[in-house]
Design an enzyme around this catalytic site. Structure first.
Site, short mmCIF file in Angstrom:
data_model
loop_
_atom_site.label_atom_id
_atom_site.label_comp_id
_atom_site.label_asym_id
_atom_site.label_seq_id
_atom_site.Cartn_x
_atom_site.Cartn_y
_atom_site.Cartn_z
N CYS A 1 0.58 -1.18 0.09
CA CYS A 1 -0.10 -0.21 0.26
C CYS A 1 0.85 1.36 0.04
CB CYS A 1 -0.80 -0.16 1.15
SG CYS A 1 -1.88 1.35 1.37
N ARG B 1 -12.90 0.29 -4.78
CA ARG B 1 -12.39 0.38 -3.56
C ARG B 1 -11.84 1.89 -2.99
NH1 ARG B 1 -7.67 -0.93 -0.34
NH2 ARG B 1 -8.21 -2.19 1.20
#
Ligand code: RVP
Length: 497
Positions: free
Chosen positions: A319, A418
């Site tokens: 991430c 998302r």
């Protein structure tokens, strides 16, 4: 004026547990890791629990039906990724619910026109040496033969030799009907001294393979996650866009629990999605929400009816949200604050809303720390991506085996839902990377090893259950110098031979 937190936010590697008194009663085999998955009222049992506090991340490179079965067999639960068509996701759910222990859907298949080279490539990628030869090269195709490593000699055969020339042909195979029971299949395997028995339907299409080596393994799973009909439990990721179509399809397919998958969960989009589900299904359908990193975010989702709340922004191994957008919070601080909010909420309302620490678990002891800090269970991506059962390719890079692992916020995953904030249905910029992680073997072996450490540490803290650990844990911050002291230091390591 902006709000400033007084303390920096911290992550797991900055903490250690200080052992407490441990009685002779406190031994690893007595530890229970059972934990609630969904909200429950004081004095009641949660509608869903898991036997180990580990769930797999809602990601293309992590949670498909194969990993879901392997994790449920160990007592955990997977959330099948939602960044695929509703039909494909529902089919994965159905495959988990249909799964019969010991009956394997062949994942290594070739057509007769393919070559020895293809066989070797598939064997390397999947680690499987039994390859089904079907008319169309797919799992459910008409079975024409089987190739195992007994059928070829790499040193004596040309790599472009056709599979049809060296496979064991269907006429020469021992096979059985699709309705054969596991016991019958194993009797046939023993009677004929074979390693694998294909089960076919009336049209000669391959339905399952039963392997000799699996039989004993399938007798031993005491802690499996199963429903009332003894089928494996499975979860599914959903998004805040197509829930009105996706949710009914997933429930129809048999999903036991849902989770809204979003990088940022403190939003009206999540409330609207939760409202829709609660209005249409009431309490029957369980759905988690997230991700949040503070008490305010937790309370918002708990009030909106979330059955569990997921914590974590920017801590995942793949991430880059913190770098790209400058949002997030150290995972340990986020868990500690949300756990406190969860306990206050319980005191106030009598409703316990489990929390899940999602992302950033690097060492096994981080799992224990997350639980000690108040998490009811943890979600892991990188960890599971390394195993045989994860959906991605195993590749050899400079002599080391690696598995692919990519983020849902990477261009590869194309999961705009998302990250969507009501924009134009595309990823404007990436929040995740495409990477490799070292291949680590089977899920079962790794999960057992990780949990043996968790159980052992819990005993050091004098705890036989997760709530007991949370009540008794003594947690200390560590300086960067003492982190160096914690590893091997001032010695020259011998080769590990
Ligand atoms: P990790 O276990 O550290 O690999 O983290 C997995 C978590 O990272 C997921 O459960 C999800 O919350 C988050 N994630 C998934 N994709 C991305 C991204 O592309 N940024 N982040």
């Amino acid at each position: 004026m902006a709000f400033y937190y007084e303390e920096p936010s911290r992550t797991f590697s900055e903490y250690l547990l200080v052992p407490g008194y441990s009685s002779t009663r406190c031994i690893p085999s007595e530890v229970s890791l059972k934990t609630p998955l969904v909200r429950f009222a004081r004095g009641e049992e949660p509608a869903l629990s898991i036997q180990i506090p580990m769930v797999s991340a809602i990601m293309q490179s992590v949670s498909d039906d194969r990993l879901a079965v392997a994790l449920a067999q160990e007592g955990g639960l997977s959330f099948i990724y939602g960044s695929q068509s509703i039909e494909d996701q529902s089919e994965m759910i159905r495959r988990v619910k249909r799964y019969r222990a010991g009956f394997v859907v062949s994942d290594s298949n070739v057509s007769p026109d393919m070559t020895l080279q293809d066989v070797l490539r598939i064997t390397e990628q999947t680690g499987h040496s039994t390859i089904a030869v079907t008319e169309d090269g797919k799992a459910g195709g008409r079975l024409l033969g089987i190739v195992t490593n007994k059928d070829y000699r790499v040193s004596r055969m040309e790599p472009d030799m056709k599979v049809s020339e060296f496979m064991t042909k269907f006429e020469d195979l021992i096979y059985a009907d699709e309705d054969t029971t596991l016991k019958e299949a194993n009797d046939i395997i023993w009677d004929h001294k074979i390693n694998c028995l294909p089960l076919v339907n009336k049209k000669q299409e391959l339905v399952y393979l039963v392997f000799r080596k699996d039989y004993d393994r399938h007798k031993k799973n005491e802690h499996e996650s199963i429903d009332a009909s003894k089928r494996y439990l499975v979860g599914a990721g959903i998004n805040t866009r197509d829930y009105a179509e996706r949710v009914p399809a997933l429930l129809e397919a048999g999903a036991d629990v849902l989770c809204i998958d979003s990088s940022e969960g403190f939003t009206e989009w999540q409330k609207i999605t939760l409202d829709y589900i609660k209005k249409n299904y009431g309490d029957k359908v369980k759905v988690g929400a997230g991700n949040v990193v503070d008490a305010e975010g937790f309370r918002f989702l708990a009030d909106a009816g979330a059955d569990f709340v997921k914590i974590g922004i920017g801590g995942g191994a793949i991430c880059i949200t913190r770098e790209q957008k400058g949002i997030g919070r150290g995972q340990a601080t986020a868990v500690i604050e949300v756990a406190k909010a969860r306990d206050e909420y319980y005191k106030e309302t009598g409703i316990y809303v489990p929390i899940c620490s999602d992302g950033g678990i690097v060492h096994d002891y981080h799992v224990t720390l997350a639980l000690a800090m108040g998490a009811d269970f943890v979600m892991l991506g990188r960890y599971f991506a390394r195993f045989d059962e994860s959906p991605t390719k195993k590749v050899n890079i400079n002599g080391s085996y690696m598995k692919e692992y990519w983020g849902e916020g990477s261009a590869r995953a194309r999961n705009w839902q998302r990250y969507d904030m009501g924009g134009d249905k595309k990823l404007s910029f990436e929040e995740g990377v495409d990477s490799f992680v070292p291949y680590a073997g089977s899920l079962k072996d790794n999960v057992n090893l990780t949990l043996s450490k968790v159980r052992s540490t819990m005993c050091n803290c004098g705890a036989l259950t997760i709530p007991e650990l949370q009540a008794k844990a003594k947690i200390t911050l560590v300086s960067s110098t003492s982190i160096v002291e914690g590893g091997a230091h001032d010695v020259m390591l011998r080769d590990k031979r």
